[in-house]
Enzyme design. Structure first.
Site, PDB file in Angstrom:
ATOM      1  N   ARG A 185       0.801  -1.235   0.000  1.00  0.00           N
ATOM      2  CA  ARG A 185       0.000   0.000   0.000  1.00  0.00           C
ATOM      3  C   ARG A 185       0.834   1.286   0.000  1.00  0.00           C
ATOM      4  O   ARG A 185       0.293   2.386   0.070  1.00  0.00           O
ATOM      5  CB  ARG A 185      -0.973  -0.016   1.183  1.00  0.00           C
ATOM      6  N   LYS A 227       9.513  -0.828   1.865  1.00  0.00           N
ATOM      7  CA  LYS A 227       8.829   0.033   2.846  1.00  0.00           C
ATOM      8  C   LYS A 227       9.762   0.607   3.905  1.00  0.00           C
ATOM      9  O   LYS A 227       9.706   1.797   4.218  1.00  0.00           O
ATOM     10  CB  LYS A 227       7.695  -0.746   3.505  1.00  0.00           C
TER      11      LYS A 227
END
Ligand code: UD1
Ligand code: CA
Length: 454
Positions: free
Chosen positions: A18, A25
């Site tokens: 996401r 990330k």
């Protein structure tokens, strides 16, 4: 905990779908540093004997970003769950140690909470938090007397269990002997087909061991980053907390919501900082320093009483006491200003030393120069330091006066007390105490302007 040694395992293999990014990330930055760096810093503060990072998505990009740290890197090629991630780390765990498990995407970890958790734990301990909306998290299941029984993941939870607000933060302390044994018993028979680390809680309970828990009331400190909105929200929390620390230490901030510190900002007494400033790397502001609005200051030392006015950029430079810089000044790497130096609007200084009480107040480029005391550098002055191949130095001795719009073609020296007439293009040294002029003599002629042809 029984054993003294502390291993810290940081789980950081997840892709972070996401984030919609090619960057793993944990390499996304909070306060100027990768998320994982914040977690590694916490591990170091906790005095871990060994730090193990489980990485996966993004391959070697993650280890390569941390070559400056002492880390045992363990690759988890496929992300089959948190239990599977710990299984990869297991061979590297010390036999006689305890392990604290941290998450690479939870950057604002509280050192105190971790210490509490470690000290409470015998075999296994959990850091938990109460969430108004616990959707998605593993629920902490306790019996009627409040003793921890299990963690049930959201997708595996019953309707009744989903009503539980206390959730697993993902951070745990565990004794290595037990951990290795439990990990070997994990399976992936659950709603997500993953190896859940959280299954070890029920295993401990089944063995009659007490599962300790530490409940935090600092939600941000256990919040993970899953998306850019999460990252932006935690950035604000970090900045606000840092601003509050500065205020408590006596710094005057025009607005604590409008300062960004991406590194270490060290302030003396009576420091004032106006809105919109960004501090990067290590910046030291001595007593009485005042920073105007919208300045960007990186790796710099600003001495006592200096005034930095609006929109000034400072990078790897030193500003002497009581100097006045800006507005709109740019100090680049290698700038070293002594006391009471004035650098004004649209003046760029690079790799130059300027001695006390010298001034360059308007529109100038000072590069690779050594400037003495009480020198006046006129508007529009340029050191021509670059011949297209090499850089050369300009030396301006004490009390020289550089007329406006002068070019100093380096290497060149202006002697002590010399004066250069406006518009000088200096290609040879200017002798001390004399006036040097290189422009053509002014003449006036009778002259007709051309007229437009019909
Ligand atoms: C996990 C917990 C859940 C807890 C939640 C807190 C399990 C089974 N569930 O949920 O109880 O409430 O964290 O956020 O542990 N990771 C790996 N390898 C993997 C999977 C994950 O390294 O194969 C890392 C991720 O990079 C991340 C962390 O582990 O840093 C947590 O993973 P994530 O998928 O966010 O959490 P869940 O498994 O959903
Ligand atoms: Ca998650």
């Amino acid at each position: 905990m029984a054993a003294n040694k502390l291993n810290i395992v940081i789980l950081a293999a997840g892709k972070g779908t996401r984030m919609y990014s090619n960057t793993p990330k944990v390499l996304h930055k909070l306060a100027g540093q990768p998320l994982l760096q914040h977690v590694i810093n916490a591990a170091k503060q906790l005095k871990a004997d060994k730090i193990i990072v489980v990485y996966g998505f993004g391959g070697d990009a993650v280890p390569q970003a941390f070559t400056h740290e002492q880390i045992t890197w363990v690759e988890q090629k496929e992300q089959l769950g948190t239990g599977h991630a710990m299984l990869q780390a297991a061979p590297y765990l010390d036999g006689d140690a305890n392990t604290l498990i941290l998450l690479g995407d939870v950057p604002l970890i509280s050192i105190e909470n971790c210490q509490q958790l470690i000290s409470k734990t015998q075999a296994l301990g959990l850091l938990t938090v109460n969430k108004a909306n616990p959707t998605g998290y593993g629920r902490i299941v306790r019996d009627a007397s409040g003793v921890v029984q299990a963690i049930v993941e959201h997708k595996d939870a019953s309707e009744a269990q989903r009503q539980i607000n206390e959730v697993n933060t993902g951070m745990m302390a565990v004794n290595n002997g037990h951990l290795k044994q439990w990990l070997s018993q994990l399976n992936n028979q659950n709603a997500q087909g993953e190896y859940y680390l959280t299954d070890i809680v029920a295993m401990a309970v089944k063995q009659g061991l007490t599962v300790a828990s530490e409940i935090t009331n600092d939600e941000a400190s256990v919040e993970g980053v899953n998306s850019k909105p999460d990252l932006a929200a935690l950035e604000r929390v970090y900045q606000r907390r840092n601003a509050d620390k500065l205020l408590l230490a006596g710094v005057t901030l025009a607005d604590p919501a409008r300062i960004d510190v991406r590194g270490e900002l060290i302030c003396g007494q009576d420091v004032k900082i106006d809105v919109g400033c960004i501090f990067e790397g290590k910046v030291t502001l001595a007593d009485g320093v005042s920073i105007g609005p919208y300045c960007v200051i990186r790796d710099a030392q600003i001495d006592q009483g200096a005034v930095i006015q609006a929109y000034t950029h400072i990078d790897q430079a030193k500003v002497g006491a009581k100097s006045i810089i800006g507005p709109y000044a740019r100090l680049r790497p290698g700038t070293d200003l002594s006391e009471e130096v004035h650098i004004g609007n649209f003046v760029e200084v690079k790799n130059s030393q300027i001695a006390s009480q010298s001034k360059a107040n308007h529109l100038a480029y000072i590069g690779d120069a050594t400037i003495g005391k009480k020198v006046n550098v006129g508007a529009g002055t340029i050191t021509c330091n670059y011949d297209g191949v090499n850089k050369h130095r300009t030396v301006i001795e004490d009390e020289a006066f550089i007329g406006s719009d002068t070019q100093l073609v380096a290497p060149v020296t202006v002697g002590k007390g010399a004066t250069l007439g406006a518009g000088t293009t200096l290609t040879k040294d200017a002798p001390p105490n004399q006036l040097t002029v290189t422009r053509a003599k002014q003449i006036s002629l009778n002259w007709q302007r051309p007229v437009k042809k019909k």
